[in-house]
Design an enzyme around this catalytic site. Structure first.
Site, mmCIF file in Angstrom:
data_model
loop_
_atom_site.group_PDB
_atom_site.id
_atom_site.type_symbol
_atom_site.label_atom_id
_atom_site.label_comp_id
_atom_site.label_asym_id
_atom_site.label_seq_id
_atom_site.Cartn_x
_atom_site.Cartn_y
_atom_site.Cartn_z
ATOM 1 N N LYS A 1 -0.340 4.566 -0.086
ATOM 2 C CA LYS A 1 -0.555 5.387 0.077
ATOM 3 C C LYS A 1 -0.510 6.721 -0.295
ATOM 4 O O LYS A 1 -0.244 6.635 -1.911
ATOM 5 C CB LYS A 1 0.056 6.052 1.983
ATOM 6 C CG LYS A 1 -0.612 4.835 2.684
ATOM 7 C CD LYS A 1 -0.353 5.048 4.076
ATOM 8 C CE LYS A 1 -0.253 3.010 4.742
ATOM 9 N NZ LYS A 1 -0.550 3.376 6.337
ATOM 10 N N GLU B 1 -5.637 -5.364 9.993
ATOM 11 C CA GLU B 1 -4.307 -4.368 10.250
ATOM 12 C C GLU B 1 -4.925 -4.006 11.895
ATOM 13 O O GLU B 1 -5.814 -2.376 11.684
ATOM 14 C CB GLU B 1 -4.548 -3.447 9.246
ATOM 15 C CG GLU B 1 -4.289 -4.201 7.759
ATOM 16 C CD GLU B 1 -3.365 -2.515 7.085
ATOM 17 O OE1 GLU B 1 -2.555 -2.527 6.572
ATOM 18 O OE2 GLU B 1 -4.438 -2.140 6.665
ATOM 19 N N GLU C 1 -7.542 4.987 7.592
ATOM 20 C CA GLU C 1 -7.080 6.048 7.261
ATOM 21 C C GLU C 1 -8.245 6.174 6.951
ATOM 22 O O GLU C 1 -8.537 7.795 6.537
ATOM 23 C CB GLU C 1 -5.742 5.700 6.858
ATOM 24 C CG GLU C 1 -4.614 5.702 7.467
ATOM 25 C CD GLU C 1 -3.590 5.354 6.627
ATOM 26 O OE1 GLU C 1 -3.416 5.673 5.434
ATOM 27 O OE2 GLU C 1 -2.576 4.400 7.481
ATOM 28 N N HIS D 1 -9.653 0.659 5.643
ATOM 29 C CA HIS D 1 -8.554 0.837 5.221
ATOM 30 C C HIS D 1 -8.784 2.058 6.596
ATOM 31 O O HIS D 1 -9.425 2.734 7.002
ATOM 32 C CB HIS D 1 -7.398 2.013 4.889
ATOM 33 C CG HIS D 1 -5.533 1.578 5.392
ATOM 34 N ND1 HIS D 1 -5.654 2.621 5.969
ATOM 35 C CD2 HIS D 1 -5.202 0.733 4.724
ATOM 36 C CE1 HIS D 1 -4.197 2.548 6.577
ATOM 37 N NE2 HIS D 1 -4.042 1.194 5.734
ATOM 38 N N GLY E 1 2.538 2.384 11.012
ATOM 39 C CA GLY E 1 2.868 3.331 11.167
ATOM 40 C C GLY E 1 3.238 3.583 11.947
ATOM 41 O O GLY E 1 4.468 4.841 12.508
ATOM 42 N N ASN F 1 1.137 -1.824 0.363
ATOM 43 C CA ASN F 1 0.031 -0.227 -0.441
ATOM 44 C C ASN F 1 0.790 0.945 -0.079
ATOM 45 O O ASN F 1 1.404 1.223 1.054
ATOM 46 C CB ASN F 1 -1.085 0.037 1.064
ATOM 47 C CG ASN F 1 -1.589 1.160 1.174
ATOM 48 O OD1 ASN F 1 -1.886 2.452 0.743
ATOM 49 N ND2 ASN F 1 -2.118 1.597 2.532
HETATM 50 P P1 PGA Z 1 3.197 0.491 7.992
HETATM 51 O O1 PGA Z 1 1.202 0.624 6.895
HETATM 52 O O2 PGA Z 1 3.394 -1.181 7.039
HETATM 53 O O3 PGA Z 1 3.422 1.560 7.082
HETATM 54 O O4 PGA Z 1 2.026 0.094 9.180
HETATM 55 C C1 PGA Z 1 -0.359 -0.544 6.489
HETATM 56 C C2 PGA Z 1 -0.809 -0.385 5.951
HETATM 57 O O5 PGA Z 1 -1.062 0.883 6.315
HETATM 58 O O6 PGA Z 1 -1.379 -1.017 5.583
#
Ligand code: PGA
Length: 249
Positions: free
Chosen positions: A13, A166, A96, A94, A172, A11
Site C-alpha cells: 500500500k 477480500e 480501496e 482493490h 485492515g 500489498n
Molecule cells: P490487510 O490488507 O492484510 O492489511 O487486511 C489486505 C489488502 O488490502 O490487500
C-alpha cells in the site's frame, strides 16, 4: 492436470520510504522461499525497480496504473511505465481503489484489458462490504463484480489472471473471514468460472484470500481446498511475519 499455483503476495500500500524498503528487502533476501509457492510484492511506484533489483527471486507488481497508453494525464502512470520498471503483475479492483478513488466496474474492466494487452498479470480483487455480508448477499454481490469486470475475458486471458477474494470488512480490521466463509466464497467463485468457461479453467486459476491474513491464521485459511494463498497487507510489512505466511502451506 497441472496443479494450480500457490501464491503469497504482499500489498505494501502507501507505506515505506526508500530506506525502509531497503530494510524490508534486506530481511526478505535471507528468507528461504517455500517450494512451489510463488511470492511477490506490490511496492509503491517509486520503488518498483529498486525492489526488482534487491529481490530478483520474487515477483514484483504495481498497485495501480491508468488505462491509457500515454498522453495528457498529469500525475498518472501507464501500464507500459510499470512494465518498464519491472512489474509483471498489477492489482485491479482493490476495495480501496473502488471506495476512495471511485473506480467503477467499467473502469476496472478497462484496466483488466489494458494490463493483459501489455502482458501484465491482473490480480483482480473482489469482496463484499459489511452491510452486504450482514444481510446474506455476499455471493451474488461478488458474482456481479466478477461478471462486470472479469468474465468478459477469453479463456486464455482469464487463465492468465489471478483472483483475490477480500471481504471489505476484513481488510485492515483484524477481523478475518472464518475458514467456512472463505471456502464457501472461493468454492462459489470456482463454480461460476466452471459454469461460464469450463472446469479446466476453474481448476487452473489461483484464488487468493485477503483481509487480515497473518502468521497465526494463514495455515488454516491456506488449508481450505479452494484457497490458493493470500494477498497480504499489514502483515507483509515485516519480513519475518511475511515469511511465516509464505511457509503456511
Ligand atoms: P490487510 O490488507 O492484510 O492489511 O487486511 C489486505 C489488502 O488490502 O490487500
Amino acid at each position: 492436470m497441472e496443479q494450480r499455483k500457490k501464491r503469497v503476495l504482499g500489498n505494501w500500500k502507501m507505506n515505506l520510504t526508500s530506506h525502509e524498503v531497503r530494510q524490508l528487502a534486506e530481511g526478505m533476501k535471507e528468507m528461504p522461499l517455500a517450494d512451489g509457492v510463488e511470492v511477490g510484492v506490490f511496492p509503491g511506484f517509486p520503488y518498483i525497480s529498486m525492489v526488482k533489483e534487491l529481490l530478483p527471486q520474487i515477483r514484483v507488481g504495481a498497485q495501480n496504473f491508468y488505462p491509457q497508453e500515454n498522453g495528457a494525464f498529469t500525475g498518472e502512470v501507464s501500464v507500459l511505465q510499470i512494465k518498464d520498471l519491472g512489474a509483471t503483475m498489477v492489482l485491479i479492483g482493490h476495495s480501496e481503489r473502488r471506495a476512495i478513488f471511485n473506480e467503477d466496474h467499467l473502469f476496472l474492466k478497462k484496466k483488466v484489458d489494458a494490463s493483459l494487452n501489455a502482458g501484465i498479470k491482473p490480480v483482480f480483487c473482489c469482496g463484499e462490504p459489511f452491510e452486504i455480508r450482514n444481510t446474506g448477499g455476499e455471493l451474488s454481490f461478488v458474482k456481479q463484480q466478477l461478471e462486470d469486470s472479469l468474465f468478459h475475458l477469453s479463456k486464455p486471458n482469464l487463465m492468465k489472471s489471478v483472483i483475490a477474494y477480500e471481504p471489505v470488512w476484513a481488510i485492515g480490521t483484524g477481523l478475518t473471514a472464518t475458514t467456512e466463509q472463505a471456502e464457501e466464497m472461493h468454492r462459489s467463485i470456482r463454480g461460476w468460472i466452471s459454469e461460464k468457461y469450463d472446469e479446466e479453467t476453474a481448476n487452473g486459476i489461483s484464488i487468493l484470500y485477503g483481509g487480515s491474513c497473518n502468521a497465526s491464521n494463514a495455515k488454516e485459511l491456506f488449508a481450505c481446498p479452494n484457497v490458493d494463498g493470500g494477498l497480504i497487507g499489514g502483515a507483509s510489512l515485516k519480513a519475518d511475519t511475511f515469511q511465516a505466511i509464505v511457509n503456511s502451506f
